[in-house]
Design a protein around this motif. Structure first.
Motif, mmCIF file in Angstrom:
data_model
loop_
_atom_site.group_PDB
_atom_site.id
_atom_site.type_symbol
_atom_site.label_atom_id
_atom_site.label_comp_id
_atom_site.label_asym_id
_atom_site.label_seq_id
_atom_site.Cartn_x
_atom_site.Cartn_y
_atom_site.Cartn_z
ATOM 1 N N ALA A 165 0.830 -1.203 0.000
ATOM 2 C CA ALA A 165 0.000 0.000 0.000
ATOM 3 C C ALA A 165 0.871 1.261 0.000
ATOM 4 O O ALA A 165 0.546 2.254 -0.659
ATOM 5 C CB ALA A 165 -0.938 -0.010 1.208
ATOM 6 N N SER A 166 1.978 1.221 0.735
ATOM 7 C CA SER A 166 2.882 2.361 0.762
ATOM 8 C C SER A 166 3.487 2.601 -0.618
ATOM 9 O O SER A 166 3.558 3.740 -1.094
ATOM 10 C CB SER A 166 3.994 2.129 1.791
ATOM 11 N N ILE A 167 3.902 1.534 -1.283
ATOM 12 C CA ILE A 167 4.481 1.654 -2.623
ATOM 13 C C ILE A 167 3.418 2.129 -3.616
ATOM 14 O O ILE A 167 3.700 2.970 -4.480
ATOM 15 C CB ILE A 167 5.126 0.328 -3.063
ATOM 16 N N ALA A 168 2.191 1.628 -3.480
ATOM 17 C CA ALA A 168 1.120 2.070 -4.370
ATOM 18 C C ALA A 168 0.872 3.575 -4.213
ATOM 19 O O ALA A 168 0.612 4.285 -5.183
ATOM 20 C CB ALA A 168 -0.159 1.287 -4.081
ATOM 21 N N TYR A 169 0.997 4.083 -3.008
ATOM 22 C CA TYR A 169 0.768 5.501 -2.732
ATOM 23 C C TYR A 169 1.986 6.365 -3.078
ATOM 24 O O TYR A 169 1.866 7.373 -3.759
ATOM 25 C CB TYR A 169 0.390 5.697 -1.260
#
Length: 175
Positions: free
Chosen positions: A86-90
């Motif tokens: 999720a962090s990488i997606a954001y």
């Protein structure tokens, strides 16, 4: 080439070799005759004793044994792969400190590769902490991640950016 701060000072040269005119050296250099040449060699050898810079011929003939197996007991803090994703997606996969992107540098091999750093150290969060992938996690390249954890507490991303800017401007010198 050695850094400027790893040179012999003119004052030391004048004191140790007063027969040489150190203030009036030609661009092509000066021929030192014995015993001045030997004195300069001795002075330089004494100077570099503590220096990490060596030409290969000056390195000792030595080998080092590595690879012994030791058993180590450590605490391992669980991380949630979904929070990382999720962090990488954001945030993406570009380092938030230096701007390095593995895919841009290594092509397909570097695709989707980046370290994800806990802004608040996971060791102090305690069990049950709810990680917010947008606020608590950021992508860092391996080098910046390692530098973040060189201190306790870890360096913040803004501290690392300031250090990096300062180091870059120091190596550029006056413009």
């Amino acid at each position: 080439m050695l850094p400027l701060n790893d040179r012999l000072s003119v004052e030391d040269l004048k004191t140790s070799l007063p027969t040489v005119s150190w203030d009036r050296l030609q661009g092509s250099g000066v021929l030192l005759r014995p015993p001045a040449d030997q004195l300069l060699d001795q002075l330089w050898n004494a100077h570099i004793t503590d220096s990490p810079y060596r030409i290969p011929e000056e390195l000792p003939d030595q080998t080092y044994e590595e690879g012994a197996v030791t058993r180590v007991l450590v605490n391992r803090y669980e991380r949630d792969r979904a929070a990382r994703a999720a962090s990488i997606a954001y945030h993406g996969t570009t380092c938030r400190v230096c701007g390095f992107n593995f895919e841009a540098q290594y092509g397909e091999l570097g695709r989707d590769f980046v370290h994800v750093h806990h802004i608040r150290e996971i060791s102090v969060l305690g069990p049950g902490y709810q990680v917010d992938p947008k606020r608590d996690l950021i992508p860092l390249c391996a080098n910046c991640h390692a530098m973040a954890h060189r201190t306790t507490p870890a360096q913040t991303p803004s501290q690392l950016r300031r250090r990096l800017r300062s180091a870059r401007s120091a190596t550029r010198g006056p413009v």
